[in-house]
Design a protein around this motif. Structure first.
Motif, PDB file in Angstrom:
ATOM      1  N   MET A   1       0.811  -1.190   0.000  1.00 27.32           N
ATOM      2  CA  MET A   1       0.000   0.000   0.000  1.00 27.32           C
ATOM      3  C   MET A   1       0.857   1.257   0.000  1.00 27.32           C
ATOM      4  SD  MET A   1      -3.174   0.650  -0.132  1.00 27.32           S
ATOM      5  CE  MET A   1      -4.575   1.429   0.489  1.00 27.32           C
ATOM      6  N   LYS A   2       1.963   1.201   0.784  1.00 27.03           N
ATOM      7  CA  LYS A   2       2.825   2.373   0.853  1.00 27.03           C
ATOM      8  C   LYS A   2       3.483   2.660  -0.496  1.00 27.03           C
ATOM      9  CE  LYS A   2       3.949   2.429   5.727  1.00 27.03           C
ATOM     10  NZ  LYS A   2       4.997   2.479   6.718  1.00 27.03           N
ATOM     11  N   SER A   3       3.829   1.612  -1.246  1.00 32.08           N
ATOM     12  CA  SER A   3       4.473   1.839  -2.541  1.00 32.08           C
ATOM     13  C   SER A   3       3.500   2.479  -3.524  1.00 32.08           C
ATOM     14  CB  SER A   3       5.036   0.534  -3.106  1.00 32.08           C
ATOM     15  OG  SER A   3       3.990  -0.380  -3.349  1.00 32.08           O
ATOM     16  N   ALA A   4       2.220   2.153  -3.444  1.00 30.52           N
ATOM     17  CA  ALA A   4       1.210   2.770  -4.317  1.00 30.52           C
ATOM     18  C   ALA A   4       1.067   4.250  -3.990  1.00 30.52           C
ATOM     19  CB  ALA A   4      -0.125   2.052  -4.175  1.00 30.52           C
ATOM     20  N   LYS A   5       1.095   4.572  -2.697  1.00 23.72           N
ATOM     21  CA  LYS A   5       1.005   5.985  -2.297  1.00 23.72           C
ATOM     22  C   LYS A   5       2.228   6.759  -2.775  1.00 23.72           C
ATOM     23  CE  LYS A   5      -1.988   5.513   1.721  1.00 23.72           C
ATOM     24  NZ  LYS A   5      -2.126   5.692   3.167  1.00 23.72           N
ATOM     25  N   ARG A   6       3.394   6.122  -2.681  1.00 27.84           N
ATOM     26  CA  ARG A   6       4.626   6.782  -3.154  1.00 27.84           C
ATOM     27  C   ARG A   6       4.570   7.020  -4.657  1.00 27.84           C
ATOM     28  NH1 ARG A   6       9.221   3.453   0.143  1.00 27.84           N
ATOM     29  NH2 ARG A   6       8.541   4.118   2.199  1.00 27.84           N
ATOM     30  N   LEU A   7       4.056   6.043  -5.381  1.00 22.10           N
ATOM     31  CA  LEU A   7       3.929   6.180  -6.829  1.00 22.10           C
ATOM     32  C   LEU A   7       2.988   7.326  -7.173  1.00 22.10           C
ATOM     33  CD1 LEU A   7       4.537   5.199  -9.694  1.00 22.10           C
ATOM     34  CD2 LEU A   7       2.601   3.636  -9.474  1.00 22.10           C
ATOM     35  N   LEU A   8       1.854   7.391  -6.501  1.00 17.22           N
ATOM     36  CA  LEU A   8       0.906   8.485  -6.738  1.00 17.22           C
ATOM     37  C   LEU A   8       1.509   9.835  -6.362  1.00 17.22           C
ATOM     38  CD1 LEU A   8      -2.482   6.900  -5.602  1.00 17.22           C
ATOM     39  CD2 LEU A   8      -1.739   7.443  -7.931  1.00 17.22           C
ATOM     40  N   LEU A   9       2.247   9.873  -5.275  1.00 19.64           N
ATOM     41  CA  LEU A   9       2.905  11.109  -4.864  1.00 19.64           C
ATOM     42  C   LEU A   9       3.924  11.527  -5.927  1.00 19.64           C
ATOM     43  CD1 LEU A   9       3.381  13.333  -2.778  1.00 19.64           C
ATOM     44  CD2 LEU A   9       5.062  11.832  -1.689  1.00 19.64           C
ATOM     45  N   GLY A  10       4.695  10.569  -6.443  1.00 20.31           N
ATOM     46  CA  GLY A  10       5.673  10.867  -7.488  1.00 20.31           C
ATOM     47  C   GLY A  10       5.018  11.393  -8.752  1.00 20.31           C
ATOM     48  N   ILE A  11       3.916  10.788  -9.140  1.00 20.88           N
ATOM     49  CA  ILE A  11       3.188  11.247 -10.327  1.00 20.88           C
ATOM     50  C   ILE A  11       2.639  12.651 -10.087  1.00 20.88           C
ATOM     51  CG2 ILE A  11       1.133  10.849 -11.735  1.00 20.88           C
ATOM     52  CD1 ILE A  11       1.684   7.830 -11.418  1.00 20.88           C
ATOM     53  N   GLY A  12       2.116  12.896  -8.902  1.00 22.98           N
ATOM     54  CA  GLY A  12       1.602  14.229  -8.572  1.00 22.98           C
ATOM     55  C   GLY A  12       2.692  15.281  -8.624  1.00 22.98           C
ATOM     56  N   ILE A  13       3.867  14.967  -8.106  1.00 24.86           N
ATOM     57  CA  ILE A  13       4.996  15.907  -8.141  1.00 24.86           C
ATOM     58  C   ILE A  13       5.426  16.153  -9.587  1.00 24.86           C
ATOM     59  CG2 ILE A  13       7.441  16.178  -7.547  1.00 24.86           C
ATOM     60  CD1 ILE A  13       6.763  14.749  -4.881  1.00 24.86           C
ATOM     61  N   ALA A  14       5.466  15.106 -10.404  1.00 28.13           N
ATOM     62  CA  ALA A  14       5.850  15.249 -11.813  1.00 28.13           C
ATOM     63  C   ALA A  14       4.862  16.144 -12.551  1.00 28.13           C
ATOM     64  CB  ALA A  14       5.947  13.887 -12.486  1.00 28.13           C
ATOM     65  N   ILE A  15       3.572  15.962 -12.314  1.00 28.30           N
ATOM     66  CA  ILE A  15       2.559  16.794 -12.966  1.00 28.30           C
ATOM     67  C   ILE A  15       2.690  18.242 -12.517  1.00 28.30           C
ATOM     68  CG2 ILE A  15       0.066  17.228 -13.101  1.00 28.30           C
ATOM     69  CD1 ILE A  15      -0.288  14.155 -13.092  1.00 28.30           C
ATOM     70  N   ALA A  16       2.920  18.471 -11.241  1.00 33.01           N
ATOM     71  CA  ALA A  16       3.098  19.835 -10.732  1.00 33.01           C
ATOM     72  C   ALA A  16       4.327  20.491 -11.372  1.00 33.01           C
ATOM     73  CB  ALA A  16       3.221  19.829  -9.218  1.00 33.01           C
ATOM     74  N   ALA A  17       5.413  19.733 -11.498  1.00 33.12           N
ATOM     75  CA  ALA A  17       6.627  20.278 -12.124  1.00 33.12           C
ATOM     76  C   ALA A  17       6.367  20.635 -13.583  1.00 33.12           C
ATOM     77  CB  ALA A  17       7.769  19.273 -12.010  1.00 33.12           C
ATOM     78  N   LEU A  18       5.639  19.806 -14.303  1.00 32.19           N
ATOM     79  CA  LEU A  18       5.311  20.089 -15.702  1.00 32.19           C
ATOM     80  C   LEU A  18       4.454  21.343 -15.822  1.00 32.19           C
ATOM     81  CD1 LEU A  18       4.608  16.494 -17.032  1.00 32.19           C
ATOM     82  CD2 LEU A  18       6.649  17.884 -17.379  1.00 32.19           C
ATOM     83  N   ALA A  19       3.524  21.525 -14.895  1.00 29.67           N
ATOM     84  CA  ALA A  19       2.682  22.724 -14.917  1.00 29.67           C
ATOM     85  C   ALA A  19       3.531  23.974 -14.690  1.00 29.67           C
ATOM     86  CB  ALA A  19       1.586  22.616 -13.857  1.00 29.67           C
ATOM     87  N   VAL A  20       4.480  23.902 -13.768  1.00 28.54           N
ATOM     88  CA  VAL A  20       5.372  25.042 -13.508  1.00 28.54           C
ATOM     89  C   VAL A  20       6.202  25.357 -14.752  1.00 28.54           C
ATOM     90  CG1 VAL A  20       7.379  25.801 -12.170  1.00 28.54           C
ATOM     91  CG2 VAL A  20       5.437  24.732 -11.023  1.00 28.54           C
ATOM     92  N   ILE A  21       6.727  24.325 -15.425  1.00 33.94           N
ATOM     93  CA  ILE A  21       7.512  24.536 -16.646  1.00 33.94           C
ATOM     94  C   ILE A  21       6.663  25.215 -17.715  1.00 33.94           C
ATOM     95  CG2 ILE A  21       8.655  23.346 -18.567  1.00 33.94           C
ATOM     96  CD1 ILE A  21       9.638  21.268 -16.496  1.00 33.94           C
ATOM     97  N   ALA A  22       5.422  24.790 -17.860  1.00 37.14           N
ATOM     98  CA  ALA A  22       4.535  25.385 -18.862  1.00 37.14           C
ATOM     99  C   ALA A  22       4.308  26.866 -18.576  1.00 37.14           C
ATOM    100  CB  ALA A  22       3.207  24.641 -18.904  1.00 37.14           C
ATOM    101  N   VAL A  23       4.055  27.196 -17.327  1.00 38.11           N
ATOM    102  CA  VAL A  23       3.827  28.596 -16.952  1.00 38.11           C
ATOM    103  C   VAL A  23       5.079  29.428 -17.218  1.00 38.11           C
ATOM    104  CG1 VAL A  23       3.399  30.137 -14.993  1.00 38.11           C
ATOM    105  CG2 VAL A  23       2.003  28.090 -15.300  1.00 38.11           C
ATOM    106  N   VAL A  24       6.235  28.910 -16.865  1.00 39.70           N
ATOM    107  CA  VAL A  24       7.491  29.626 -17.092  1.00 39.70           C
ATOM    108  C   VAL A  24       7.721  29.855 -18.576  1.00 39.70           C
ATOM    109  CG1 VAL A  24      10.004  29.441 -16.915  1.00 39.70           C
ATOM    110  CG2 VAL A  24       8.584  28.912 -14.943  1.00 39.70           C
ATOM    111  N   LEU A  25       7.513  28.837 -19.401  1.00 34.25           N
ATOM    112  CA  LEU A  25       7.706  28.990 -20.844  1.00 34.25           C
ATOM    113  C   LEU A  25       6.760  30.023 -21.438  1.00 34.25           C
ATOM    114  CD1 LEU A  25       8.258  25.318 -22.075  1.00 34.25           C
ATOM    115  CD2 LEU A  25       9.921  27.167 -22.056  1.00 34.25           C
TER     116      LEU A  25
END
Length: 156
Positions: A1-25
């Motif tokens: 269960m913990k590994s699934a939460k970590r995976l979701l957290l990682g995906i959430g962080i990746a999506i947030a980083a992509l959104a920041v890159i888009a705004v900066v560009l």
């Protein structure tokens, strides 16, 4: 269960980083100091700003593209080089001018185009792509005109 939460957290962080890159560009391109209009770099810069602003008649004014010794018409240029206006998912992009070479009445300007596509190579792949585009220009009186058909594929 913990590994699934970590995976979701990682995906959430990746999506947030992509959104920041888009705004900066998108927002870093707005505060540009215009280069002199009578230089090859200034012509390419103004052409790209017009394309970014979707002011295609203005962008066309910087072109001197010929085929079979005839200038390509505005309608033909828009039909073959500009993406369909109905496209809803055009990527964010920014351009950086590189090396300029002038030889008499001819010039070459390198442009690095960074394109952001939010659905890149999955959640952990790179969504930012950089392409080098070479603009060829010729001197026309006191100004410069782009003589090669600039590839605008990053707009698609």
């Amino acid at each position: 269960m913990k590994s699934a939460k970590r995976l979701l957290l990682g995906i959430g962080i990746a999506i947030a980083a992509l959104a920041v890159i888009a705004v900066v560009l998108v927002f870093t391109q707005k505060n540009v100091t215009l280069l002199p209009q009578d230089t090859p770099q200034g012509t390419v810069q103004r052409f790209l700003i017009a394309v970014q602003n979707k002011d295609y008649p203005q962008a066309y004014n910087y072109l001197q593209i010929t085929e079979k010794d005839l200038k390509v018409s505005y309608d033909d240029w828009v039909r073959f080089d500009i993406p369909s206006m109905s496209s809803t998912s055009q990527p964010a992009w920014k351009a950086t001018l590189g090396k300029t070479t002038i030889s008499g009445n001819n010039a070459s300007v390198e442009v690095f185009v960074d394109t952001f596509r939010p659905n890149g190579n999955g959640p952990f792949g790179s969504s930012t792509y950089t392409q080098l585009i070479q603009f060829q220009l010729t001197k026309a009186g006191d100004s410069w005109l782009i003589t090669t058909r600039p590839p605008l594929y990053w707009l698609y």
